[in-house]
Design a protein around this motif. Structure first.
Motif, PDB file in Angstrom:
ATOM      1  N   LYS A  39     -38.780  11.831  24.871  1.00  0.00           N
ATOM      2  CA  LYS A  39     -40.130  12.262  24.496  1.00  0.00           C
ATOM      3  C   LYS A  39     -40.324  13.743  24.781  1.00  0.00           C
ATOM      4  N   THR A  40     -39.805  14.193  25.938  1.00  0.00           N
ATOM      5  CA  THR A  40     -39.963  15.606  26.300  1.00  0.00           C
ATOM      6  C   THR A  40     -39.231  16.508  25.317  1.00  0.00           C
ATOM      7  N   ASP A  41     -38.001  16.141  24.943  1.00  0.00           N
ATOM      8  CA  ASP A  41     -37.241  16.955  23.998  1.00  0.00           C
ATOM      9  C   ASP A  41     -37.922  17.007  22.648  1.00  0.00           C
ATOM     10  N   GLU A  42     -38.464  15.901  22.207  1.00  0.00           N
ATOM     11  CA  GLU A  42     -39.135  15.869  20.904  1.00  0.00           C
ATOM     12  C   GLU A  42     -40.415  16.693  20.926  1.00  0.00           C
ATOM     13  N   ARG A  43     -41.085  16.649  22.050  1.00  0.00           N
ATOM     14  CA  ARG A  43     -42.349  17.397  22.141  1.00  0.00           C
ATOM     15  C   ARG A  43     -42.104  18.908  22.151  1.00  0.00           C
ATOM     16  N   ASN A  44     -41.025  19.342  22.732  1.00  0.00           N
ATOM     17  CA  ASN A  44     -40.718  20.767  22.831  1.00  0.00           C
ATOM     18  C   ASN A  44     -39.888  21.292  21.667  1.00  0.00           C
ATOM     19  N   ALA A  45     -39.566  20.450  20.736  1.00  0.00           N
ATOM     20  CA  ALA A  45     -38.739  20.874  19.607  1.00  0.00           C
ATOM     21  C   ALA A  45     -39.577  21.651  18.600  1.00  0.00           C
ATOM     22  N   VAL A  46     -38.985  22.694  18.020  1.00  0.00           N
ATOM     23  CA  VAL A  46     -39.615  23.496  16.974  1.00  0.00           C
ATOM     24  C   VAL A  46     -38.714  23.449  15.752  1.00  0.00           C
ATOM     25  N   ARG A  47     -39.261  22.986  14.650  1.00  0.00           N
ATOM     26  CA  ARG A  47     -38.483  22.885  13.419  1.00  0.00           C
ATOM     27  C   ARG A  47     -38.962  23.970  12.449  1.00  0.00           C
ATOM     28  N   VAL A  48     -38.039  24.774  11.953  1.00  0.00           N
ATOM     29  CA  VAL A  48     -38.350  25.893  11.077  1.00  0.00           C
ATOM     30  C   VAL A  48     -37.551  25.746   9.794  1.00  0.00           C
ATOM     31  N   SER A  49     -38.229  25.927   8.670  1.00  0.00           N
ATOM     32  CA  SER A  49     -37.543  25.811   7.385  1.00  0.00           C
ATOM     33  C   SER A  49     -36.592  26.994   7.177  1.00  0.00           C
ATOM     34  N   GLY A  50     -35.702  26.846   6.229  1.00  0.00           N
ATOM     35  CA  GLY A  50     -34.738  27.898   5.954  1.00  0.00           C
ATOM     36  C   GLY A  50     -35.392  29.195   5.495  1.00  0.00           C
ATOM     37  N   GLU A  51     -36.475  29.079   4.707  1.00  0.00           N
ATOM     38  CA  GLU A  51     -37.160  30.282   4.228  1.00  0.00           C
ATOM     39  C   GLU A  51     -37.770  31.066   5.385  1.00  0.00           C
ATOM     40  N   LEU A  52     -38.406  30.340   6.323  1.00  0.00           N
ATOM     41  CA  LEU A  52     -39.002  31.025   7.473  1.00  0.00           C
ATOM     42  C   LEU A  52     -37.926  31.633   8.363  1.00  0.00           C
ATOM     43  N   GLN A  53     -36.796  30.948   8.507  1.00  0.00           N
ATOM     44  CA  GLN A  53     -35.720  31.503   9.307  1.00  0.00           C
ATOM     45  C   GLN A  53     -35.249  32.835   8.723  1.00  0.00           C
ATOM     46  N   LYS A  54     -35.140  32.896   7.413  1.00  0.00           N
ATOM     47  CA  LYS A  54     -34.709  34.129   6.772  1.00  0.00           C
ATOM     48  C   LYS A  54     -35.755  35.223   6.941  1.00  0.00           C
ATOM     49  N   LYS A  55     -37.052  34.852   6.821  1.00  0.00           N
ATOM     50  CA  LYS A  55     -38.138  35.826   6.960  1.00  0.00           C
ATOM     51  C   LYS A  55     -38.202  36.369   8.378  1.00  0.00           C
ATOM     52  N   TRP A  56     -37.968  35.496   9.362  1.00  0.00           N
ATOM     53  CA  TRP A  56     -38.030  35.918  10.762  1.00  0.00           C
ATOM     54  C   TRP A  56     -36.743  36.587  11.240  1.00  0.00           C
ATOM     55  N   GLY A  57     -35.735  36.615  10.403  1.00  0.00           N
ATOM     56  CA  GLY A  57     -34.478  37.252  10.798  1.00  0.00           C
ATOM     57  C   GLY A  57     -33.591  36.377  11.647  1.00  0.00           C
ATOM     58  N   ILE A  58     -33.767  35.055  11.574  1.00  0.00           N
ATOM     59  CA  ILE A  58     -32.940  34.127  12.340  1.00  0.00           C
ATOM     60  C   ILE A  58     -31.696  33.776  11.529  1.00  0.00           C
ATOM     61  N   ASP A  59     -30.532  33.969  12.129  1.00  0.00           N
ATOM     62  CA  ASP A  59     -29.268  33.659  11.460  1.00  0.00           C
ATOM     63  C   ASP A  59     -28.421  32.809  12.399  1.00  0.00           C
TER      64      ASP A  59
END
Length: 332
Positions: A39-59
């Motif tokens: 439950k703790t891991d699921e609550r702290n998880a952040v899911r980001v789409s591929g488009e947002l990852q590219k916009k934020w500079g996440i690779d």
């Protein structure tokens, strides 16, 4: 003897019961821990789409050994260039009767933007015209006194009196002219007002027309209207900001450089300005000033970069990044 055996049997039974209770509680606790952790891991998880990852500079990639270029990246924000920005204000109380520009309009230098009905302006014009008339009369009397003194037709006392009147009239005229300048009339407008007064028959109606109480506020620079806080019919007071005009072809990029990056930032250095809104565009700028004080909270130094806003895609208050290529040595 029988009583002792009974007591011993009771102790054995109690000990066995405690062991069973302990062994039963142990597995239950272990079974609950994975559930709570999930439950703790699921609550702290952040899911980001591929488009947002590219916009934020996440690779996301496999860790490998590579050469890191010596580019320093400094975040910042855009602002208006104060050297190419002007605020339109009135130095007189009055009522707005005309507004000639809307938000976003492009205006020319000396274009009339606001007209104010200001009674104090009419009074100042009247005083200026009256002092101008007295100055002209005093000047003629003094010039005549100069001629008569040479001819010994008047004495020194009369000559001195006319000279004093001429000098006093000159001082009064200079003060009246200065008042008109302080109200926003330039030298050409003041001189034209006096020429028109001397061409008229000096009638009451003509003087009233010349002393009209309408103050025209013009644009001191060419640019775009970026702020407007005035409407027709509004009563305004001195120093109230009515319009802001700015030449948006040049902006300031205010960067927040870390203390460690300050030695690599010098005036005149080329800076590449980028923004996530236009990832394929780069604007060139140069460092114009490096701050002298370190912010005690952020531990950064303000760096000002002058940027040419080609295409007017950059907007004031927009977040940007300043890139200093080859500022430091590349690292493996």
């Amino acid at each position: 003897m029988k009583t002792q055996w009974v007591g011993l049997a009771l102790l054995v039974l109690i000990a066995c019961g405690a062991c069973k209770a302990t062994s039963a509680e142990g597995p239950r606790t272990e079974a609950q821990e994975p559930k709570s952790s999930a439950k703790t891991d699921e609550r702290n998880a952040v899911r980001v789409s591929g488009e947002l990852q590219k916009k934020w500079g996440i690779d996301v990639a496999r860790a490998t050994r590579a050469t890191v270029p010596g580019t320093i990246i400094i975040p910042g924000v855009l602002s208006l260039d104060p050297q190419h920005t002007a605020q339109i204000t009135s130095l007189l109380d009055g009522k707005v009767v005309f507004v000639g520009a809307q938000m976003g309009d492009e205006v020319l230098q000396n274009q009339v933007l606001v007209t104010v009905h200001a009674p104090a302006l009419a009074q100042a014009k009247t005083v200026y015209l009256q002092t101008g008339a007295r100055l002209e009369l005093a000047r003629r009397e003094f010039e005549r006194a100069e001629i008569l003194l040479k001819q010994e037709a008047i004495d020194q006392k009369e000559h001195l009196r006319r000279r004093t009147e001429f000098e006093n009239a000159s001082s009064e005229f200079a003060v009246a002219e200065s008042n008109l300048h302080s109200y926003g009339l330039d030298q050409a407008a003041v001189e034209e007002l006096l020429r028109q007064a001397r061409r008229t028959n000096h009638g009451t109606a003509a003087m009233d027309d010349l002393a009209a109480p309408y103050l025209e506020l013009t644009a001191p620079i060419a640019g775009h209207v970026v702020e407007r806080d005035v409407i027709n019919g509004q009563h305004i007071e001195p120093q109230k900001m009515l319009l802001t005009v700015s030449d948006l072809s040049t902006l300031w990029a205010l960067l927040d450089a870390r203390e460690a990056d300050v030695p690599h930032v010098a005036r005149g250095r080329v800076v590449r300005i980028t923004t996530s809104l236009y990832p394929d565009r780069v604007w060139q700028g140069r460092v114009d000033h490096v701050g002298d004080v370190v912010d005690e909270k952020t531990r950064t130094v303000k760096v000002r970069v002058v940027v040419r806003n080609d295409g007017r895609l950059l907007k004031p208050n927009m977040y940007i990044q300043g890139e200093l290529p080859d500022a430091v040595s590349a690292r493996d």
